[in-house]
Scaffold this active site. Structure first.
Site, PDB file in Angstrom:
ATOM      1  N   HIS A   1     -22.000  15.326   2.399  1.00 18.49           N
ATOM      2  CA  HIS A   1     -21.622  15.904   1.143  1.00 18.49           C
ATOM      3  C   HIS A   1     -20.724  17.234   0.921  1.00 18.49           C
ATOM      4  O   HIS A   1     -20.741  17.589   2.934  1.00 18.49           O
ATOM      5  CB  HIS A   1     -23.312  16.352   0.578  1.00 18.49           C
ATOM      6  CG  HIS A   1     -22.899  16.985  -0.099  1.00 18.49           C
ATOM      7  ND1 HIS A   1     -22.611  16.612  -1.469  1.00 18.49           N
ATOM      8  CD2 HIS A   1     -22.617  18.607  -0.857  1.00 18.49           C
ATOM      9  CE1 HIS A   1     -22.852  17.449  -3.116  1.00 18.49           C
ATOM     10  NE2 HIS A   1     -23.059  18.568  -2.425  1.00 18.49           N
TER      11      HIS A   1
ATOM     12  N   LYS B   1       0.770  -1.348   0.046  1.00 18.84           N
ATOM     13  CA  LYS B   1       0.044  -0.023   0.171  1.00 18.84           C
ATOM     14  C   LYS B   1       1.075   0.641   0.463  1.00 18.84           C
ATOM     15  O   LYS B   1       0.598   1.935  -0.396  1.00 18.84           O
ATOM     16  CB  LYS B   1      -1.223   0.660   0.940  1.00 18.84           C
ATOM     17  CG  LYS B   1      -2.657  -0.388   0.684  1.00 18.84           C
ATOM     18  CD  LYS B   1      -2.709  -2.066   0.629  1.00 18.84           C
ATOM     19  CE  LYS B   1      -2.144  -2.762  -1.067  1.00 18.84           C
ATOM     20  NZ  LYS B   1      -2.684  -4.287  -0.163  1.00 18.84           N
TER      21      LYS B   1
ATOM     22  N   GLY C   1      -1.015 -17.254  -6.111  1.00 23.58           N
ATOM     23  CA  GLY C   1      -1.818 -17.200  -5.101  1.00 23.58           C
ATOM     24  C   GLY C   1      -1.024 -17.957  -4.110  1.00 23.58           C
ATOM     25  O   GLY C   1       1.163 -17.987  -4.668  1.00 23.58           O
TER      26      GLY C   1
HETATM   27  C1  LIG Z   1       1.652  -8.925  -1.408  1.00 24.08           C
HETATM   28  C2  LIG Z   1       0.807  -9.113  -0.913  1.00 24.08           C
HETATM   29  C3  LIG Z   1      -0.174  -8.004  -0.405  1.00 24.08           C
HETATM   30  C4  LIG Z   1      -1.611  -8.352   0.395  1.00 24.08           C
HETATM   31  N1  LIG Z   1      -1.767  -7.196   0.698  1.00 24.08           N
HETATM   32  C5  LIG Z   1      -2.807  -7.401   2.038  1.00 24.08           C
HETATM   33  C6  LIG Z   1      -4.302  -6.023   1.901  1.00 24.08           C
HETATM   34  O1  LIG Z   1      -4.324  -5.530   1.643  1.00 24.08           O
HETATM   35  N2  LIG Z   1      -4.995  -7.180   3.148  1.00 24.08           N
HETATM   36  C7  LIG Z   1      -5.339  -7.451   3.308  1.00 24.08           C
HETATM   37  O2  LIG Z   1      -6.096  -8.056   4.300  1.00 24.08           O
HETATM   38  N3  LIG Z   1      -4.022  -9.041   3.636  1.00 24.08           N
HETATM   39  C8  LIG Z   1      -3.197  -8.566   2.626  1.00 24.08           C
HETATM   40  N4  LIG Z   1      -2.481  -9.980   2.321  1.00 24.08           N
HETATM   41  C9  LIG Z   1      -2.675 -11.296   2.788  1.00 24.08           C
HETATM   42  C10 LIG Z   1      -2.442 -11.252   4.248  1.00 24.08           C
HETATM   43  O3  LIG Z   1      -0.750 -10.331   4.183  1.00 24.08           O
HETATM   44  C11 LIG Z   1      -1.781 -12.127   5.132  1.00 24.08           C
HETATM   45  O4  LIG Z   1      -3.782 -12.549   4.860  1.00 24.08           O
HETATM   46  C12 LIG Z   1      -2.017 -12.117   6.508  1.00 24.08           C
HETATM   47  O5  LIG Z   1      -0.476 -12.056   7.209  1.00 24.08           O
HETATM   48  C13 LIG Z   1      -2.130 -13.921   6.961  1.00 24.08           C
HETATM   49  O6  LIG Z   1      -1.595 -13.588   8.433  1.00 24.08           O
HETATM   50  P1  LIG Z   1      -1.338 -15.156   8.746  1.00 24.08           P
HETATM   51  O7  LIG Z   1      -0.912 -14.982  10.065  1.00 24.08           O
HETATM   52  O8  LIG Z   1      -1.753 -16.300   8.482  1.00 24.08           O
HETATM   53  O9  LIG Z   1       0.321 -15.242   8.510  1.00 24.08           O
HETATM   54  P2  LIG Z   1       2.059 -14.604   8.117  1.00 24.08           P
HETATM   55  O10 LIG Z   1       1.920 -13.643   7.948  1.00 24.08           O
HETATM   56  O11 LIG Z   1       2.194 -14.975   6.416  1.00 24.08           O
HETATM   57  O12 LIG Z   1       2.520 -14.654  10.142  1.00 24.08           O
HETATM   58  C14 LIG Z   1       2.894 -16.148   9.672  1.00 24.08           C
HETATM   59  C15 LIG Z   1       4.012 -16.415  10.733  1.00 24.08           C
HETATM   60  O13 LIG Z   1       4.183 -17.242  11.163  1.00 24.08           O
HETATM   61  C16 LIG Z   1       5.678 -17.364  11.009  1.00 24.08           C
HETATM   62  N5  LIG Z   1       6.400 -19.212  11.328  1.00 24.08           N
HETATM   63  C17 LIG Z   1       6.214 -19.709   9.731  1.00 24.08           C
HETATM   64  N6  LIG Z   1       6.839 -21.121  10.513  1.00 24.08           N
HETATM   65  C18 LIG Z   1       7.065 -20.533  11.632  1.00 24.08           C
HETATM   66  C19 LIG Z   1       7.639 -21.536  12.228  1.00 24.08           C
HETATM   67  N7  LIG Z   1       7.840 -22.816  12.270  1.00 24.08           N
HETATM   68  N8  LIG Z   1       8.083 -21.307  13.790  1.00 24.08           N
HETATM   69  C20 LIG Z   1       7.794 -20.171  14.011  1.00 24.08           C
HETATM   70  N9  LIG Z   1       7.645 -19.215  13.362  1.00 24.08           N
HETATM   71  C21 LIG Z   1       6.347 -19.638  12.015  1.00 24.08           C
HETATM   72  C22 LIG Z   1       6.186 -16.823   9.930  1.00 24.08           C
HETATM   73  O14 LIG Z   1       7.768 -16.528   9.882  1.00 24.08           O
HETATM   74  C23 LIG Z   1       5.147 -15.244   9.544  1.00 24.08           C
HETATM   75  O15 LIG Z   1       6.192 -14.373  10.460  1.00 24.08           O
HETATM   76  C24 LIG Z   1      -1.033  -9.533   1.074  1.00 24.08           C
HETATM   77  C25 LIG Z   1      -0.417 -10.498   1.142  1.00 24.08           C
HETATM   78  C26 LIG Z   1       0.193 -10.181  -0.227  1.00 24.08           C
HETATM   79  C27 LIG Z   1       1.533 -11.095  -0.264  1.00 24.08           C
END
Ligand SMILES: Cc1cc2nc3c(=O)[nH]c(=O)nc-3n(C[C@H](O)[C@H](O)[C@H](O)COP(=O)(O)OP(=O)(O)OC[C@H]3O[C@@H](n4cnc5c(N)ncnc54)[C@H](O)[C@@H]3O)c2cc1C
Length: 462
Positions: free
Chosen positions: A439, A55, A266
């Site tokens: 408005h 963003k 994806g």
């Molecule tokens: C380019 C891009 C743009 C995006 N824009 C948006 C947006 O504008 N709005 C929106 O709502 N969503 C957006 N998303 C999606 C959003 O980023 C994800 O849906 C969100 O981050 C998911 O959160 P999560 O906690 O499931 O996983 P993640 O944010 O991926 O966090 C998982 C964490 O677990 C840690 N981890 C993994 N395995 C281990 C392990 N074995 N031990 C310890 N730590 C571990 C990782 O290091 C990571 O920090 C975007 C994604 C991308 C790639």
């Protein structure tokens, strides 16, 4: 902070992204003793490689476009170019301020943070740094990573994914983007604003194929005007290296040459080798299976965020994390209605929606029971001031509530705040029509669409 080996936490969270840290914060707020294990940086994909940095780049692109178009507002400014190191400094400044804030917040809630790569070793324990962290409950929140197509190798140089696209220290002259979903469309918008030639390849028949068909049509029209090229209904067949870039081939025989290929097809869940299956957690193609309360088949284990097959959005992760924390604390929780979660593609123009698409509404309720109205932003004062075009489309169950809102235009993402209340509270158009919108704002377009559905259109030509 390290954990005491004898401590049994109320909740052990594996992964400190949106889903994991939201659960940790809420659980701590509810008096639980929480351990949060993160191998990289607190904040995860959203803060460091997703929502926030993209963003910031989109906003930098908007500033570039405004500089180019300044004369049309009567302002004398010249666009001299993009200084990528300075753009990154701006973007990284935003990320690091939020990162510091988040670290402070987690520390202030007395959450035990453990740095390291964790692995599930029992229904109640995670092994990290050779230490066993025990909890009454475990939350899996290991998120997702970019995926590719079979045989397509991301080399990080000419064939890249979003992680590398965010770090690129130059503006490419040309880019082919594989995938016309949210991430592909956002990068197309960024690079076009920065001055690159952009071509999107999408296998399905339209850009942002998960959105209402009308939104795709409007986005495609706007992208054509911006000079963003796209091939829809076109399948990728291969990529080869040229002297200075890549040549991308499609199954239909077309070829495109560019400096770079961005693979945006994806994201895959991070679950392999983490012990989930060994402990007996039911999985489906790498995703952890959960019920409506984010509980797995193992009663002590829950899972949230991109790791489970729900919409891959940061705010979904927040919502699921909060739900799990509250459920474990014994509060009454309600399963999330995922149709009611707002979705925004932050390109120029933005594509924003909540609820059902018209096709889904017709399938669910029968075509004869659905009606809709499209309000053209041409009639909206603020949109005219901003020089944006687009529409607000509201879908209604005949004589019943609103079941979908779909918007295309600059800043439409902000309107999902109101649209989601309308959808989730099952408001009737006549009820929304009673509410006076300020408005001149773009929110009036939402108001106008509801006035029209309530049978009393105001700024609408017959
Ligand atoms: C380019 C891009 C743009 C995006 N824009 C948006 C947006 O504008 N709005 C929106 O709502 N969503 C957006 N998303 C999606 C959003 O980023 C994800 O849906 C969100 O981050 C998911 O959160 P999560 O906690 O499931 O996983 P993640 O944010 O991926 O966090 C998982 C964490 O677990 C840690 N981890 C993994 N395995 C281990 C392990 N074995 N031990 C310890 N730590 C571990 C990782 O290091 C990571 O920090 C975007 C994604 C991308 C790639």
């Amino acid at each position: 902070m390290a954990s005491d080996a004898d401590t049994v936490f109320d909740l052990v969270v594996l992964g400190g992204g949106s889903g994991g840290y939201a659960a940790a914060l809420r659980a701590a707020q509810l008096g639980m003793n929480v351990a949060l294990i993160e191998k990289d940086k607190l904040g995860g994909t959203c803060l460091h490689r997703g929502c926030i940095p993209t963003k910031a780049l989109l906003h930098a692109g908007e500033v570039a476009d405004q500089a180019r178009e300044s004369a049309s507002f009567g302002i004398k400014a010249t666009f001299e170019g993009i200084d990528m190191p300075a753009v990154h400094a701006y973007k990284d400044g935003v990320v690091s301020r939020l990162y510091k804030g988040l670290q402070g917040l987690v520390a202030s809630r007395k959450i035990t943070q453990i740095e390291g790569e964790g692995r599930l070793v029992s229904p109640t324990a995670v092994q990290v740094n050779g230490q066993r962290v025990e909890g009454r409950h475990v939350l899996l929140a290991t998120g997702s990573v970019p995926k590719s197509l079979p045989g397509l190798r991301i080399d990080g140089d000419r064939v890249i994914c979003s992680d590398q696209a965010l770090q690129l220290d130059y503006v490419p002259r040309s880019v082919v983007i594989l995938g016309g979903g949210v991430i592909g469309v956002e990068f197309a918008s960024i690079w076009r604003s920065f001055g690159a030639e952009v071509t999107i390849i999408e296998a399905l028949p339209r850009l942002v194929p998960a959105e209402d068909e009308n939104s795709s049509k409007l986005l495609e029209r706007a992208f054509r005007r911006r000079g963003v090229k796209f091939e829809v209904g076109a399948r990728f067949s291969g990529v080869e290296y040229t002297e200075n870039g890549v040549r991308v081939s499609l199954e239909n025989g077309k070829q495109f040459e560019a400096d770079l290929l961005l693979v945006a097809v994806g994201r895959a869940p991070v679950s392999e080798g983490l012990g989930y299956e060994e402990v007996g957690v039911a999985m489906d193609r790498g995703y952890v299976k959960v019920d409506g309360y984010c509980q797995t088949n193992v009663p002590t284990i829950s899972a949230v965020g991109d790791l489970i097959p729900t919409p891959q959005l940061a705010h979904v992760g927040f919502g699921e994390g909060i739900l799990v924390a509250e459920r474990l604390a014994g509060l009454k929780v309600t399963p999330i209605d995922y149709d009611g979660v707002p979705r925004v593609t932050y390109s120029d123009p933005e594509v924003a929606s909540v609820g059902l698409t018209e096709a889904a509404a017709k399938e669910k309720y029968g075509a004869e029971n659905i009606t809709s109205f499209r309000y053209n932003l041409g009639g909206n004062g603020k949109s005219q001031i901003l020089k944006t075009t687009g529409e607000v489309k509201v879908i209604q169950l005949k004589d019943g509530p609103v079941v979908g809102v779909h918007m295309v235009g600059a800043r439409m993402g902000e309107l999902t705040a109101e649209a989601q209340l309308i959808y989730n509270w099952e408001a009737l158009p006549s009820e929304v029509a009673q509410l006076i919108h300020p408005h001149p704002t773009q929110s009036e377009a939402l108001g106008e669409a509801h006035l029209a559905l309530a049978g009393k259109p105001l700024h609408v030509h017959d």
